[in-house]
Design a protein around this motif. Structure first.
Motif, mmCIF file in Angstrom:
data_model
loop_
_atom_site.group_PDB
_atom_site.id
_atom_site.type_symbol
_atom_site.label_atom_id
_atom_site.label_comp_id
_atom_site.label_asym_id
_atom_site.label_seq_id
_atom_site.Cartn_x
_atom_site.Cartn_y
_atom_site.Cartn_z
ATOM 1 N N ARG A 18 0.869 -1.174 0.000
ATOM 2 C CA ARG A 18 0.000 0.000 0.000
ATOM 3 C C ARG A 18 0.903 1.220 0.000
ATOM 4 O O ARG A 18 1.950 1.233 0.649
ATOM 5 C CB ARG A 18 -0.873 0.020 1.253
ATOM 6 C CG ARG A 18 -2.105 0.896 1.169
ATOM 7 C CD ARG A 18 -3.203 0.183 0.424
ATOM 8 N NE ARG A 18 -4.390 1.022 0.304
ATOM 9 C CZ ARG A 18 -5.496 0.644 -0.305
ATOM 10 N NH1 ARG A 18 -5.582 -0.580 -0.826
ATOM 11 N NH2 ARG A 18 -6.531 1.454 -0.382
ATOM 12 N N ARG A 19 0.470 2.266 -0.715
ATOM 13 C CA ARG A 19 1.212 3.512 -0.681
ATOM 14 C C ARG A 19 0.326 4.605 -0.098
ATOM 15 O O ARG A 19 -0.764 4.874 -0.618
ATOM 16 C CB ARG A 19 1.697 3.929 -2.073
ATOM 17 C CG ARG A 19 2.657 5.118 -2.012
ATOM 18 C CD ARG A 19 3.185 5.531 -3.364
ATOM 19 N NE ARG A 19 2.218 6.343 -4.098
ATOM 20 C CZ ARG A 19 2.540 7.142 -5.114
ATOM 21 N NH1 ARG A 19 3.807 7.230 -5.509
ATOM 22 N NH2 ARG A 19 1.597 7.826 -5.742
ATOM 23 N N LEU A 20 0.812 5.214 0.951
ATOM 24 C CA LEU A 20 0.124 6.342 1.573
ATOM 25 C C LEU A 20 0.743 7.646 1.089
ATOM 26 O O LEU A 20 1.948 7.709 0.809
ATOM 27 C CB LEU A 20 0.223 6.257 3.088
ATOM 28 C CG LEU A 20 -0.263 4.966 3.746
ATOM 29 C CD1 LEU A 20 -0.159 5.087 5.258
ATOM 30 C CD2 LEU A 20 -1.671 4.622 3.317
ATOM 31 N N SER A 21 -0.098 8.662 1.043
ATOM 32 C CA SER A 21 0.359 9.994 0.661
ATOM 33 C C SER A 21 0.081 10.969 1.788
ATOM 34 O O SER A 21 -0.909 10.830 2.508
ATOM 35 C CB SER A 21 -0.348 10.470 -0.607
ATOM 36 O OG SER A 21 -0.067 9.620 -1.697
ATOM 37 N N CYS A 22 0.936 11.933 1.909
ATOM 38 C CA CYS A 22 0.758 13.027 2.869
ATOM 39 C C CYS A 22 0.920 14.317 2.082
ATOM 40 O O CYS A 22 2.039 14.695 1.708
ATOM 41 C CB CYS A 22 1.803 12.918 3.977
ATOM 42 S SG CYS A 22 1.824 14.311 5.127
ATOM 43 N N ALA A 23 -0.203 14.966 1.812
ATOM 44 C CA ALA A 23 -0.195 16.198 1.043
ATOM 45 C C ALA A 23 -0.185 17.385 1.988
ATOM 46 O O ALA A 23 -0.962 17.426 2.951
ATOM 47 C CB ALA A 23 -1.412 16.256 0.129
ATOM 48 N N ALA A 24 0.675 18.328 1.716
ATOM 49 C CA ALA A 24 0.835 19.475 2.603
ATOM 50 C C ALA A 24 0.491 20.779 1.906
ATOM 51 O O ALA A 24 0.709 20.934 0.702
ATOM 52 C CB ALA A 24 2.268 19.539 3.115
ATOM 53 N N SER A 25 -0.035 21.690 2.669
ATOM 54 C CA SER A 25 -0.257 23.045 2.190
ATOM 55 C C SER A 25 0.742 23.949 2.882
ATOM 56 O O SER A 25 1.219 23.657 3.962
ATOM 57 C CB SER A 25 -1.680 23.502 2.500
ATOM 58 O OG SER A 25 -1.883 23.545 3.895
ATOM 59 N N GLY A 26 1.069 25.047 2.247
ATOM 60 C CA GLY A 26 2.035 25.965 2.842
ATOM 61 C C GLY A 26 3.261 26.101 1.963
ATOM 62 O O GLY A 26 3.788 25.123 1.449
ATOM 63 N N ARG A 27 3.721 27.308 1.808
ATOM 64 C CA ARG A 27 4.817 27.576 0.901
ATOM 65 C C ARG A 27 6.148 27.074 1.403
ATOM 66 O O ARG A 27 7.090 26.950 0.642
ATOM 67 C CB ARG A 27 4.904 29.073 0.641
ATOM 68 C CG ARG A 27 3.721 29.620 -0.140
ATOM 69 C CD ARG A 27 3.807 31.122 -0.247
ATOM 70 N NE ARG A 27 3.631 31.759 1.039
ATOM 71 C CZ ARG A 27 3.710 33.070 1.224
ATOM 72 N NH1 ARG A 27 3.991 33.863 0.210
ATOM 73 N NH2 ARG A 27 3.524 33.577 2.424
ATOM 74 N N THR A 28 6.252 26.785 2.713
ATOM 75 C CA THR A 28 7.536 26.377 3.273
ATOM 76 C C THR A 28 7.620 24.874 3.520
ATOM 77 O O THR A 28 8.467 24.427 4.271
ATOM 78 C CB THR A 28 7.793 27.113 4.593
ATOM 79 O OG1 THR A 28 6.732 26.810 5.515
ATOM 80 C CG2 THR A 28 7.876 28.604 4.366
ATOM 81 N N LYS A 76 5.186 18.642 -5.684
ATOM 82 C CA LYS A 76 3.787 18.331 -5.381
ATOM 83 C C LYS A 76 3.467 18.523 -3.905
ATOM 84 O O LYS A 76 2.343 18.219 -3.479
ATOM 85 C CB LYS A 76 3.487 16.887 -5.790
ATOM 86 C CG LYS A 76 3.558 16.641 -7.287
ATOM 87 C CD LYS A 76 3.179 15.214 -7.623
ATOM 88 C CE LYS A 76 3.201 14.980 -9.131
ATOM 89 N NZ LYS A 76 2.838 13.582 -9.481
ATOM 90 N N ASN A 77 4.440 18.969 -3.114
ATOM 91 C CA ASN A 77 4.223 19.142 -1.668
ATOM 92 C C ASN A 77 3.672 17.859 -1.046
ATOM 93 O O ASN A 77 2.740 17.898 -0.221
ATOM 94 C CB ASN A 77 3.261 20.306 -1.386
ATOM 95 C CG ASN A 77 3.971 21.641 -1.348
ATOM 96 O OD1 ASN A 77 5.127 21.754 -1.747
ATOM 97 N ND2 ASN A 77 3.284 22.662 -0.896
ATOM 98 N N THR A 78 4.242 16.746 -1.426
ATOM 99 C CA THR A 78 3.710 15.461 -0.984
ATOM 100 C C THR A 78 4.838 14.531 -0.547
ATOM 101 O O THR A 78 5.903 14.496 -1.170
ATOM 102 C CB THR A 78 2.899 14.791 -2.102
ATOM 103 O OG1 THR A 78 1.822 15.652 -2.468
ATOM 104 C CG2 THR A 78 2.323 13.455 -1.643
ATOM 105 N N VAL A 79 4.569 13.810 0.513
ATOM 106 C CA VAL A 79 5.462 12.765 1.002
ATOM 107 C C VAL A 79 4.721 11.437 0.914
ATOM 108 O O VAL A 79 3.520 11.374 1.177
ATOM 109 C CB VAL A 79 5.902 13.041 2.449
ATOM 110 C CG1 VAL A 79 6.639 11.852 3.042
ATOM 111 C CG2 VAL A 79 6.785 14.285 2.504
#
Length: 128
Positions: A18-28, A76-79
């Protein structure tokens, strides 16, 4: 301020992936270390792994080494947390968390209290 949203959870058979994603908002976002944690019913939240702000360093709990891989896509601001050979006892809510990392030593990534921002979690259920 960083807001995190996990996705990708669901039901998977033992031995599956399984692959999980962590999407983040914020310019930093690119300045933050990201950790993955999990919490099974009736148990404490535990460290799974982490990746540095640059992506140049990672660390993993002994229980997942060689099976789980963390990566990040700065554009993509994603881990991501790639999980292979999953076991039923790894059924849990999986959380990502962020702590500022640029210019700081890569240490204590496994410590829950070091993280400032948390997502709401995504459920992963591994069936036997």
């Amino acid at each position: 301020q960083v807001q995190l949203v996990e996705s990708g959870g669901g039901l998977v058979q033992a031995g599956g992936s399984r692959r999980l994603s962590c999407a983040a908002s914020g310019r930093t976002f690119s300045s933050y270390n990201i950790g993955w944690f999990r919490q099974a019913p009736g148990k404490e939240r535990e460290f799974v792994g982490a990746i540095s702000w640059s992506g140049g360093a990672t660390s993993y709990a002994d229980s997942v080494k060689g099976r789980f891989t963390i990566s990040r896509d700065q554009a993509k601001n994603t881990v991501y947390l790639q999980m292979n050979s999953l076991e039923p006892e790894e059924t849990a809510v999986y959380y990502c968390a962020a702590r500022y990392g640029r210019g700081r030593n890569w240490e204590n990534e496994q410590t829950i209290t070091e993280y400032d921002y948390w997502g709401q979690g995504t459920q992963v259920t591994v069936s036997s």
